[in-house]
Design a protein around this motif. Structure first.
Motif, PDB file in Angstrom:
ATOM      1  N   ASN A   1       0.805  -1.269  -0.002  1.00 26.32           N
ATOM      2  CA  ASN A   1      -0.114  -0.079  -0.187  1.00 26.32           C
ATOM      3  C   ASN A   1       1.004   1.145   0.030  1.00 26.32           C
ATOM      4  O   ASN A   1       1.644   1.451   1.080  1.00 26.32           O
ATOM      5  N   PRO A   2       0.808   2.194  -1.018  1.00 25.91           N
ATOM      6  CA  PRO A   2       1.921   3.144  -1.008  1.00 25.91           C
ATOM      7  C   PRO A   2       1.577   4.379  -0.069  1.00 25.91           C
ATOM      8  O   PRO A   2       2.277   5.103   0.213  1.00 25.91           O
ATOM      9  N   ARG A   3       0.386   3.823   0.625  1.00 26.46           N
ATOM     10  CA  ARG A   3       0.101   5.179   1.574  1.00 26.46           C
ATOM     11  C   ARG A   3       0.326   4.525   3.069  1.00 26.46           C
ATOM     12  O   ARG A   3       0.118   5.270   3.960  1.00 26.46           O
ATOM     13  N   LYS A   4       0.612   3.343   3.257  1.00 27.77           N
ATOM     14  CA  LYS A   4       0.817   2.719   4.415  1.00 27.77           C
ATOM     15  C   LYS A   4       2.047   1.792   4.715  1.00 27.77           C
ATOM     16  O   LYS A   4       2.182   0.984   3.761  1.00 27.77           O
ATOM     17  N   PHE A   5       2.710   1.750   5.401  1.00 24.17           N
ATOM     18  CA  PHE A   5       3.967   0.794   5.811  1.00 24.17           C
ATOM     19  C   PHE A   5       2.982  -0.707   6.294  1.00 24.17           C
ATOM     20  O   PHE A   5       2.352  -0.580   6.892  1.00 24.17           O
ATOM     21  N   SER A   6       3.911  -1.682   5.652  1.00 27.23           N
ATOM     22  CA  SER A   6       3.445  -2.928   5.727  1.00 27.23           C
ATOM     23  C   SER A   6       3.656  -3.714   7.150  1.00 27.23           C
ATOM     24  O   SER A   6       3.036  -4.584   7.404  1.00 27.23           O
TER      25      SER A   6
END
Length: 300
Positions: free
Chosen positions: A126-131
Protein backbone atom coordinates in the motif's frame (compact mmCIF):
# COMPACT_ATOMS: atom_id res chain seq x y z
CA UNK A 1 -19.75 -17.37 -30.47
CA UNK A 2 -17.61 -19.65 -28.29
CA UNK A 3 -14.63 -19.10 -30.60
CA UNK A 4 -15.15 -15.34 -30.40
CA UNK A 5 -15.25 -15.48 -26.61
CA UNK A 6 -12.10 -17.57 -26.55
CA UNK A 7 -10.37 -15.06 -28.81
CA UNK A 8 -11.42 -12.18 -26.57
CA UNK A 9 -10.10 -14.00 -23.51
CA UNK A 10 -6.75 -14.55 -25.22
CA UNK A 11 -6.55 -10.89 -26.23
CA UNK A 12 -7.39 -9.73 -22.72
CA UNK A 13 -4.78 -12.02 -21.22
CA UNK A 14 -2.20 -10.84 -23.74
CA UNK A 15 -2.98 -7.22 -22.94
CA UNK A 16 -2.75 -7.73 -19.19
CA UNK A 17 0.60 -9.48 -19.54
CA UNK A 18 2.08 -6.82 -21.80
CA UNK A 19 0.61 -3.98 -19.77
CA UNK A 20 2.86 -4.51 -16.75
CA UNK A 21 6.07 -2.52 -16.49
CA UNK A 22 8.73 -5.07 -15.52
CA UNK A 23 10.43 -8.11 -16.88
CA UNK A 24 12.32 -8.90 -13.69
CA UNK A 25 14.26 -11.89 -12.47
CA UNK A 26 14.41 -12.45 -8.73
CA UNK A 27 17.10 -14.61 -7.14
CA UNK A 28 17.39 -15.45 -3.44
CA UNK A 29 20.86 -16.58 -2.40
CA UNK A 30 20.65 -18.40 0.95
CA UNK A 31 24.01 -20.20 0.79
CA UNK A 32 25.28 -18.28 3.84
CA UNK A 33 22.57 -19.54 6.21
CA UNK A 34 21.80 -22.96 7.60
CA UNK A 35 18.16 -23.94 7.43
CA UNK A 36 16.16 -27.15 7.71
CA UNK A 37 13.58 -25.83 5.26
CA UNK A 38 15.10 -24.24 2.17
CA UNK A 39 11.80 -24.38 0.31
CA UNK A 40 10.83 -21.09 1.94
CA UNK A 41 13.52 -19.29 -0.06
CA UNK A 42 12.28 -20.74 -3.33
CA UNK A 43 8.74 -19.74 -2.43
CA UNK A 44 9.96 -16.23 -1.59
CA UNK A 45 11.76 -16.05 -4.91
CA UNK A 46 8.64 -16.92 -6.89
CA UNK A 47 6.36 -14.70 -4.80
CA UNK A 48 8.60 -11.66 -5.28
CA UNK A 49 8.94 -12.37 -8.99
CA UNK A 50 5.15 -12.44 -9.33
CA UNK A 51 4.83 -9.36 -7.13
CA UNK A 52 7.19 -7.29 -9.28
CA UNK A 53 6.12 -8.57 -12.68
CA UNK A 54 2.35 -8.71 -12.30
CA UNK A 55 1.65 -5.62 -10.20
CA UNK A 56 0.45 -2.62 -12.22
CA UNK A 57 2.78 0.04 -10.85
CA UNK A 58 1.75 2.96 -13.08
CA UNK A 59 -1.12 4.15 -15.25
CA UNK A 60 1.04 3.88 -18.37
CA UNK A 61 0.75 1.09 -20.91
CA UNK A 62 4.01 -0.71 -21.56
CA UNK A 63 4.49 -2.79 -24.67
CA UNK A 64 6.58 -5.94 -24.34
CA UNK A 65 9.69 -4.32 -25.81
CA UNK A 66 9.24 -1.33 -23.47
CA UNK A 67 9.33 -3.35 -20.26
CA UNK A 68 12.16 -2.64 -17.87
CA UNK A 69 14.53 -5.58 -17.67
CA UNK A 70 15.73 -6.01 -14.10
CA UNK A 71 17.54 -8.34 -11.73
CA UNK A 72 16.80 -8.36 -8.02
CA UNK A 73 19.35 -10.44 -6.09
CA UNK A 74 18.66 -10.97 -2.38
CA UNK A 75 21.61 -12.37 -0.46
CA UNK A 76 20.42 -13.70 2.89
CA UNK A 77 23.08 -13.42 5.61
CA UNK A 78 20.99 -14.10 8.74
CA UNK A 79 17.78 -15.92 9.55
CA UNK A 80 15.88 -16.23 12.81
CA UNK A 81 12.48 -17.87 12.48
CA UNK A 82 10.58 -15.51 10.14
CA UNK A 83 13.09 -12.65 10.36
CA UNK A 84 15.70 -12.24 7.63
CA UNK A 85 18.67 -9.96 7.10
CA UNK A 86 20.82 -9.50 4.04
CA UNK A 87 21.72 -7.43 1.00
CA UNK A 88 19.74 -6.47 -2.07
CA UNK A 89 21.40 -5.92 -5.45
CA UNK A 90 19.39 -4.12 -8.13
CA UNK A 91 20.32 -4.12 -11.80
CA UNK A 92 18.25 -2.61 -14.61
CA UNK A 93 18.87 -1.91 -18.26
CA UNK A 94 17.08 -0.48 -21.27
CA UNK A 95 17.44 -1.03 -25.03
CA UNK A 96 19.28 1.49 -27.18
CA UNK A 97 17.29 2.73 -30.17
CA UNK A 98 17.82 0.95 -33.48
CA UNK A 99 20.30 -1.57 -32.04
CA UNK A 100 20.50 -4.88 -30.18
CA UNK A 101 22.47 -3.24 -27.37
CA UNK A 102 21.12 -2.78 -23.84
CA UNK A 103 22.56 -0.01 -21.70
CA UNK A 104 22.81 -0.46 -17.91
CA UNK A 105 20.86 2.06 -15.85
CA UNK A 106 21.26 0.72 -12.31
CA UNK A 107 23.78 -1.62 -10.73
CA UNK A 108 24.17 -1.15 -6.98
CA UNK A 109 23.65 -2.84 -3.62
CA UNK A 110 21.54 -1.98 -0.57
CA UNK A 111 23.48 -3.46 2.35
CA UNK A 112 20.83 -2.72 4.97
CA UNK A 113 17.93 -5.02 4.13
CA UNK A 114 15.90 -6.81 6.80
CA UNK A 115 12.34 -8.09 6.66
CA UNK A 116 9.71 -10.45 8.01
CA UNK A 117 8.36 -13.23 5.83
CA UNK A 118 6.22 -16.31 6.40
CA UNK A 119 6.10 -18.85 3.62
CA UNK A 120 3.07 -18.58 1.31
CA UNK A 121 1.88 -15.30 2.81
CA UNK A 122 0.31 -12.87 0.37
CA UNK A 123 2.59 -9.99 -0.52
CA UNK A 124 0.61 -6.80 -0.05
CA UNK A 125 1.76 -3.27 -0.80
CA UNK A 126 0.00 0.00 0.00
CA UNK A 127 1.81 3.18 -1.14
CA UNK A 128 0.06 5.15 1.62
CA UNK A 129 0.85 2.82 4.52
CA UNK A 130 3.84 0.88 5.83
CA UNK A 131 3.37 -2.90 5.79
CA UNK A 132 5.11 -3.50 9.16
CA UNK A 133 7.14 -6.28 7.52
CA UNK A 134 9.44 -4.17 5.33
CA UNK A 135 9.68 -6.66 2.47
CA UNK A 136 7.21 -5.23 -0.03
CA UNK A 137 8.06 -1.69 1.08
CA UNK A 138 11.74 -2.01 0.18
CA UNK A 139 11.01 -3.81 -3.09
CA UNK A 140 8.33 -1.28 -4.08
CA UNK A 141 10.65 1.60 -3.19
CA UNK A 142 13.25 0.31 -5.62
CA UNK A 143 10.63 -0.52 -8.23
CA UNK A 144 9.56 3.13 -8.31
CA UNK A 145 13.16 4.31 -8.13
CA UNK A 146 13.95 2.10 -11.15
CA UNK A 147 10.87 3.39 -12.98
CA UNK A 148 12.01 6.95 -12.34
CA UNK A 149 15.54 6.32 -13.50
CA UNK A 150 14.33 4.63 -16.66
CA UNK A 151 11.91 7.47 -17.42
CA UNK A 152 14.66 10.07 -16.92
CA UNK A 153 16.61 8.49 -19.79
CA UNK A 154 13.73 9.03 -22.21
CA UNK A 155 12.40 12.43 -21.14
CA UNK A 156 14.06 15.27 -19.26
CA UNK A 157 13.11 14.75 -15.60
CA UNK A 158 10.49 12.29 -16.81
CA UNK A 159 10.76 10.17 -13.66
CA UNK A 160 9.72 12.82 -11.14
CA UNK A 161 6.32 11.31 -10.29
CA UNK A 162 7.87 7.87 -9.77
CA UNK A 163 10.55 9.37 -7.52
CA UNK A 164 7.88 11.14 -5.49
CA UNK A 165 6.07 7.83 -4.96
CA UNK A 166 9.35 6.28 -3.79
CA UNK A 167 9.82 9.24 -1.46
CA UNK A 168 6.35 8.67 0.02
CA UNK A 169 7.21 5.01 0.62
CA UNK A 170 10.36 6.10 2.46
CA UNK A 171 8.38 8.59 4.54
CA UNK A 172 5.89 5.85 5.49
CA UNK A 173 8.78 3.78 6.86
CA UNK A 174 10.36 6.56 8.91
CA UNK A 175 10.30 5.89 12.64
CA UNK A 176 9.71 2.16 12.27
CA UNK A 177 11.97 -0.48 13.79
CA UNK A 178 13.57 -1.18 10.40
CA UNK A 179 16.83 0.58 9.60
CA UNK A 180 17.95 1.73 6.18
CA UNK A 181 15.23 4.31 5.63
CA UNK A 182 16.13 7.45 7.55
CA UNK A 183 18.80 10.02 6.80
CA UNK A 184 20.34 9.14 10.17
CA UNK A 185 21.21 5.77 8.59
CA UNK A 186 23.71 7.51 6.30
CA UNK A 187 23.94 8.95 2.82
CA UNK A 188 23.17 5.56 1.26
CA UNK A 189 19.89 5.09 3.10
CA UNK A 190 16.74 4.97 1.00
CA UNK A 191 15.45 8.21 2.46
CA UNK A 192 18.71 10.05 1.79
CA UNK A 193 18.93 8.63 -1.71
CA UNK A 194 15.48 9.65 -2.86
CA UNK A 195 15.64 13.06 -1.17
CA UNK A 196 18.90 13.77 -2.97
CA UNK A 197 17.45 12.59 -6.28
CA UNK A 198 14.65 15.13 -5.95
CA UNK A 199 16.83 18.03 -4.78
CA UNK A 200 17.30 20.92 -7.24
CA UNK A 201 21.07 20.28 -7.12
CA UNK A 202 20.45 16.89 -8.75
CA UNK A 203 18.95 18.46 -11.87
CA UNK A 204 22.40 18.50 -13.48
CA UNK A 205 22.78 14.74 -13.04
CA UNK A 206 19.23 14.07 -14.20
CA UNK A 207 19.93 16.13 -17.32
CA UNK A 208 23.04 13.99 -17.88
CA UNK A 209 20.91 10.83 -17.80
CA UNK A 210 18.67 12.27 -20.50
CA UNK A 211 21.42 13.71 -22.72
CA UNK A 212 23.65 10.65 -22.34
CA UNK A 213 20.93 8.17 -23.32
CA UNK A 214 18.36 9.92 -25.49
CA UNK A 215 20.60 12.42 -27.30
CA UNK A 216 23.74 10.30 -27.18
CA UNK A 217 23.30 6.51 -27.17
CA UNK A 218 19.97 6.48 -29.00
CA UNK A 219 21.57 8.44 -31.86
CA UNK A 220 24.68 6.27 -32.07
CA UNK A 221 23.45 4.24 -35.05
CA UNK A 222 22.66 7.41 -37.00
CA UNK A 223 25.92 9.29 -36.42
CA UNK A 224 28.51 7.81 -34.05
CA UNK A 225 30.79 10.85 -33.88
CA UNK A 226 27.95 13.23 -33.13
CA UNK A 227 26.56 10.86 -30.50
CA UNK A 228 29.96 10.55 -28.83
CA UNK A 229 30.23 14.34 -28.79
CA UNK A 230 26.85 14.56 -27.07
CA UNK A 231 27.87 11.99 -24.46
CA UNK A 232 31.28 13.55 -23.86
CA UNK A 233 29.91 17.06 -23.57
CA UNK A 234 27.24 16.01 -21.11
CA UNK A 235 29.81 14.11 -19.00
CA UNK A 236 31.82 17.31 -18.80
CA UNK A 237 28.84 19.10 -17.22
CA UNK A 238 29.29 16.81 -14.20
CA UNK A 239 32.08 19.24 -13.30
CA UNK A 240 29.27 21.03 -11.43
CA UNK A 241 29.77 18.48 -8.63
CA UNK A 242 33.54 19.03 -8.39
CA UNK A 243 33.02 21.96 -6.04
CA UNK A 244 30.70 22.11 -3.06
CA UNK A 245 29.67 19.41 -0.63
CA UNK A 246 29.21 16.52 -3.08
CA UNK A 247 31.92 14.12 -1.89
CA UNK A 248 29.23 11.79 -0.49
CA UNK A 249 26.58 12.43 -3.13
CA UNK A 250 25.25 8.90 -3.58
CA UNK A 251 23.23 9.46 -6.82
CA UNK A 252 26.53 10.33 -8.49
CA UNK A 253 28.15 7.14 -7.18
CA UNK A 254 25.23 5.13 -8.55
CA UNK A 255 25.75 6.72 -11.96
CA UNK A 256 29.40 5.68 -12.06
CA UNK A 257 28.71 2.17 -10.75
CA UNK A 258 26.41 1.55 -13.71
CA UNK A 259 28.26 3.52 -16.37
CA UNK A 260 32.02 3.27 -15.81
CA UNK A 261 32.57 0.27 -18.10
CA UNK A 262 30.26 1.63 -20.78
CA UNK A 263 32.00 5.02 -20.78
CA UNK A 264 35.28 3.18 -21.17
CA UNK A 265 33.94 1.36 -24.24
CA UNK A 266 32.41 4.46 -25.81
CA UNK A 267 35.68 6.37 -25.55
CA UNK A 268 37.92 3.38 -26.12
CA UNK A 269 37.80 3.25 -29.90
CA UNK A 270 35.51 3.61 -32.89
CA UNK A 271 34.82 6.87 -34.68
CA UNK A 272 36.73 9.94 -33.53
CA UNK A 273 34.90 12.67 -31.66
CA UNK A 274 35.81 16.31 -31.06
CA UNK A 275 35.25 16.32 -27.29
CA UNK A 276 37.74 17.81 -24.85
CA UNK A 277 38.89 14.42 -23.59
CA UNK A 278 41.40 16.00 -21.18
CA UNK A 279 38.66 17.98 -19.45
CA UNK A 280 36.42 14.90 -19.31
CA UNK A 281 39.19 12.84 -17.73
CA UNK A 282 39.84 15.53 -15.14
CA UNK A 283 36.16 15.80 -14.26
CA UNK A 284 35.60 12.05 -13.97
CA UNK A 285 38.81 11.52 -11.97
CA UNK A 286 37.85 14.27 -9.53
CA UNK A 287 34.39 12.82 -9.01
CA UNK A 288 35.26 9.12 -9.08
CA UNK A 289 38.96 8.71 -8.20
CA UNK A 290 38.60 4.99 -7.50
CA UNK A 291 38.02 4.54 -11.24
CA UNK A 292 40.97 6.69 -12.31
CA UNK A 293 42.60 3.73 -14.07
CA UNK A 294 39.54 3.57 -16.35
CA UNK A 295 39.37 7.31 -16.97
CA UNK A 296 43.11 7.53 -17.80
CA UNK A 297 42.56 5.26 -20.81
CA UNK A 298 39.76 7.29 -22.37
CA UNK A 299 40.41 8.74 -25.82
CA UNK A 300 38.53 10.68 -28.46
Amino acid sequence: MSKLKALLVVLLISFSVSAQEFMARVTVDYSSVQASNNQVFQTLEKSLSDFINTTKWTDSRYKVHEKIEANFLIIITERSSTTYKGRLQIQTRRPVFNSTYFTPILNFVDNNFSFEYTEFEELIFNPRKFSNKNLTDVIAFYVYYALGMDADTFQLEGGTNHFKTAQQIAMNAMGTSYSGWGEMDGNKSRGSLINNVLKPTNKTLRNVYYQYHRVGLDAMSENESRAKNAIGNTLETLNFYSSGNYALFYPLDIFFMAKKDEISKIFGGGMMSSVNITAIKETLTALSPTNSSIWNNLKK
